[in-house]
Scaffold this active site. Structure first.
Site, PDB file in Angstrom:
ATOM      1  N   SER A 578     -10.987  -9.271   8.716  1.00  0.00           N
ATOM      2  CA  SER A 578     -10.588  -9.239   7.315  1.00  0.00           C
ATOM      3  C   SER A 578     -11.842  -9.167   6.435  1.00  0.00           C
ATOM      4  O   SER A 578     -12.619  -8.231   6.570  1.00  0.00           O
ATOM      5  CB  SER A 578      -9.717 -10.454   6.998  1.00  0.00           C
ATOM      6  N   ASP A 659      -0.811  -3.486   9.728  1.00  0.00           N
ATOM      7  CA  ASP A 659      -1.578  -4.190   8.709  1.00  0.00           C
ATOM      8  C   ASP A 659      -1.480  -3.403   7.409  1.00  0.00           C
ATOM      9  O   ASP A 659      -2.133  -2.381   7.240  1.00  0.00           O
ATOM     10  CB  ASP A 659      -3.038  -4.329   9.127  1.00  0.00           C
ATOM     11  N   HIS A 691      -1.956  -7.917  10.523  1.00  0.00           N
ATOM     12  CA  HIS A 691      -3.334  -8.334  10.266  1.00  0.00           C
ATOM     13  C   HIS A 691      -3.861  -9.213  11.394  1.00  0.00           C
ATOM     14  O   HIS A 691      -5.062  -9.366  11.563  1.00  0.00           O
ATOM     15  CB  HIS A 691      -3.363  -9.085   8.927  1.00  0.00           C
TER      16      HIS A 691
END
Length: 737
Positions: A578, A659, A691
């Protein structure tokens, strides 16, 4: 029987029993919990609801594949179970003999969850219940098993969201339902009626994608819930409102017409003037007369500081007190509470503090207000706190070596001024500097012993930060075979967020001990933007994505090189997901990238302009400072793709197709760049993950790929080459019963 793992490997991590936070009965003598396990030998998952008898320390099976559960007294439970046709049965029975004693108290026509229960009569014969379930546009409980399938695959949208997290939005939305459970003439509980609490409104609760029981609460006279402000675009705003339904006859009306809540009670939100961000965690006091909740000041900022509010009388909800208030609106307490627990003279809170999640308390002051909270239990990572009937606190927690610990904090007059630590086991303490410890109840991993892990592997370090008067805190995790006279390669793990933190807590996705057991010294820093070090430190990430945090990491790398003699920084790798993935791409284009042997980016940012394809647009708009058309230079300033000419370090890219926060093209663009430039690189993708990589077999492949990549580039044996030998040594562990 308990089997100790020969070595803590990804197989051990992923197949180890995963125990939920404990749900104690009112006396704390019995503790409900779920346990899920995955077997890589037969590729199957097993989930159980179990009960721990605290005195005997024995656990027993209550039910398999169970849903939400709640106590009805000290020995009886209410359990949600799947039924035919996608229905849900409400089953009631004795916790000690549920299989034989349970009976069906009612059935709902679709899947439900997030069960909550409140007692309406002292004799235990009458309960109000609440649960969540999706509703159709007609207000009916949505059942995907029986829903009519459309004839076209086309989707037409006229406003945002179009999709969120990992799913496309449909016309069905989350809703809260109320029900009443009463004992009939034969002494058995019956569901006497249900009502949809948010029908005939544009409200949705719990909020997607992660809202659950923290989004609503019930009491003897009321329902409180939060919902996104219906007048605002959810992709551009984080503002939620808190709605309160109060009536002395609230539970008498349940089942007498679904729209009664909106026809008889005005659905006005509780006013919190000047606070336009997210409100959450509504909690009724045990007597049902008061309500507390958390609130953020800034709309569009999901990592703003939570502040505490409470309504002293729910019959006058416009009277709301801002606890720990300060003239500048920042609040006197510089921590962000995550949960609220009522006590007779104030509150308990859980909150991040210096790489841990700790427990704090605050008392009422006279004539008004609350004292600034003080720490009473130092984590670990406290995941849940339950108040028992006698006022004692049942605590669920984890740590970097323990995946589930239950302990008890007895509340007595001797507690005043004492800070307690969480026990690693019944005889040793997690922090020898704090002599007092909570009372040990149970550890799922035997304080890490099942994994071959000990507290001796964990250190904490600090180095001067890039900004004036800042100190960067980092966790250091060493191999269980650590020898201070030897040198080990470095694994530099960068957390996501960016408003997040590495904590002394367990993870099945990014577990530092898994990397350490490969032979790395793992350093997990909390640079500028991290949470738990004061809100100013968190807020300083705004407009600094590749600035101060990167400089903090560079300073950390140099500090490690100069101060940790057992680390060989000439053989270093860095990994992140991320925002951590963004930082890997940023490092690749900057000098620190030339110091590293390999990089790993999981679902990271390649180009800032591509953030316009994200669903939560408020996130980049806030962190960069404005939409791109207002500040294009600021967006370009922190764009990793501006520095592609420098990309030369071997790089593994991982990106999953579901995602929708950081779209798949970000990973493909990074991999395409590396391949075109002739940089050694690999690309791993999962079409069925979001994600996070959550499915056990996928997670195992993720670990195999990542560990092989980083091991090979620092001269360690490839992980997959050693798997067969580890299996023969007995790497799998069994559930302790």
């Amino acid at each position: 029987m308990t089997i100790r793992a020969a070595k803590f490997t990804p197989e051990v991590l992923l197949s180890a029993p995963r125990r939920s936070a404990g749900i104690p009965n009112s006396s704390g003598s019995k503790v409900l919990h779920t346990v899920s396990t995955y077997s890589f030998s037969d590729h199957s998952k097993k989930s159980e609801l179990r009960v721990l008898d605290v005195e005997s320390q024995q656990t027993s099976l209550v039910a398999e594949d169970a849903g939400s559960v709640a106590w009805l007294g000290d020995d009886t439970i209410l359990l949600l179970t799947d039924s035919e046709g996608g229905h849900t049965d409400l089953k009631v029975g004795s916790v000690d003999d549920f299989g034989n004693s349970s009976y069906r108290a009612g059935t709902l026509t679709g899947p439900i969850g997030d069960l909550k229960v409140t007692s309406l009569k002292d004799n235990g014969s009458d309960y109000g219940i609440a649960f969540s379930g999706k509703i159709t546009p007609d207000g009916d409980l949505f059942n995907p098993s029986t829903a009519k399938k459309p004839l076209t695959t086309g989707r037409l949208y006229k406003k945002l969201f179009v999709r969120h997290w990992d799913h496309w939005l449909t016309e069905n939305r989350n809703s809260i339902w109320l029900g009443r459970l009463k004992k009939g003439s034969e002494g058995k509980f019956e569901l006497t009626g249900i009502s949809n609490a948010v029908e005939d409104s544009r409200l949705e609760s719990p909020t997607d994608p992660f809202g659950g029981t923290d989004n609503f609460d019930i009491g003897k006279r009321g329902l409180a819930f939060i919902s996104k402000d219906p007048e605002l675009n959810p992709a551009l705003h984080t503002k939620t409102n808190l709605y309160l339904r109060v009536s002395d006859s609230l539970w008498d009306e349940v089942g007498k017409g679904n729209a009664y809540l909106f026809t008889k009670l005005t659905p006005l939100p509780i006013p919190v003037y000047g606070f336009n961000g997210t409100l959450t965690n509504p909690v009724f006091s045990p007597d049902g007369h008061r309500l507390a909740f958390l609130g953020m000041k800034t709309d569009g900022y999901e990592s703003d500081k939570n502040q505490v509010f409470y309504a002293p009388d729910i019959l006058t909800p416009s009277w709301v007190i801002h606890a720990h208030a300060s003239p500048d609106g920042k609040g006197k307490w510089d921590r962000s509470p995550q949960s609220i627990i009522w006590k007779s003279d104030g509150f308990y809170f859980t909150a991040e503090d210096h790489g841990r999640v700790c427990l704090f308390e605050s008392e009422y002051e006279r004539p008004a207000g609350l004292t600034v909270p003080r720490m009473i239990v130092k984590g670990g990572t406290i995941t849940d706190v339950q108040s028992l009937e006698n006022g004692d606190l049942f605590i669920s927690s984890t740590s970097l070596i323990d995946n589930s610990l239950y302990s008890l904090l007895p509340i007595t007059s001797k507690n005043n001024g004492t800070i307690y630590s969480l026990p690693e086991n019944s005889t040793t303490f997690s922090d020898p500097k704090i002599p007092a410890t909570t009372k040990y109840i149970s550890s799922q991993s035997k304080s890490g012993g099942m994994f071959g892990l000990t507290r001796a592997q964990i250190d904490e370090v600090h180095w001067p930060g890039a900004a004036k008067n800042t100190s960067i805190h980092a966790w250091v995790v060493k191999p269980s075979t650590f020898n201070s006279k030897e040198k080990y390669p470095l694994a530099y793990l960068i957390h996501g967020g960016p408003q997040g933190a590495w904590e002394d807590g367990w993870s099945t996705r990014w577990n530092p001990a898994v990397f350490a057991e490969q032979g790395f010294i793992v350093v997990c820093p909390n640079p500028t933007g991290s949470t738990g070090y004061g809100q100013d430190f968190t807020d300083a990430i705004k407009g600094e994505w590749g600035g101060l945090p990167y400089e903090d990491l560079v300073k950390g790398f140099e500090w490690i090189k100069e101060n940790l003699d057992y680390v060989d920084t000439s053989h270093s790798v860095a990994l992140g997901a991320s925002y951590g993935g963004y930082m890997m791409n940023w490092i690749q284009g900057h000098p620190l990238g030339r110091e590293l042997k390999a990089l790993v980016t999981h679902d990271g940012v390649f180009s800032m302009t591509a953030q316009l394809a994200s669903e939560e647009l408020y996130f980049p708009f806030h962190d960069i400072g404005a939409p791109i058309w207002e500040k294009p230079d600021e967006w370009a300033k922190w764009d990793p793709s501006r520095f592609l000419a420098n990309w030369s370090t071997p790089h593994l890219i991982i990106h999953s197709e579901l995602d929708y926060r950081l779209t798949m093209n970000e990973g493909l663009a990074a991999f395409n760049t590396l391949q075109t430039r002739g940089v050694e690189s690999q690309f791993l993708t999962f079409p069925d993950e979001n994600h996070w990589v959550l499915k056990p077999e996928n997670s195992l492949l993720w670990h195999e790929t990542v560990l092989d990549w980083i091991n090979e580039h620092v001269g360690l044996p490839k992980y997959t080459d050693s798997r067969e030998g580890q299996k023969k040594e007995g790497a799998e562990i069994a559930l302790a019963t």
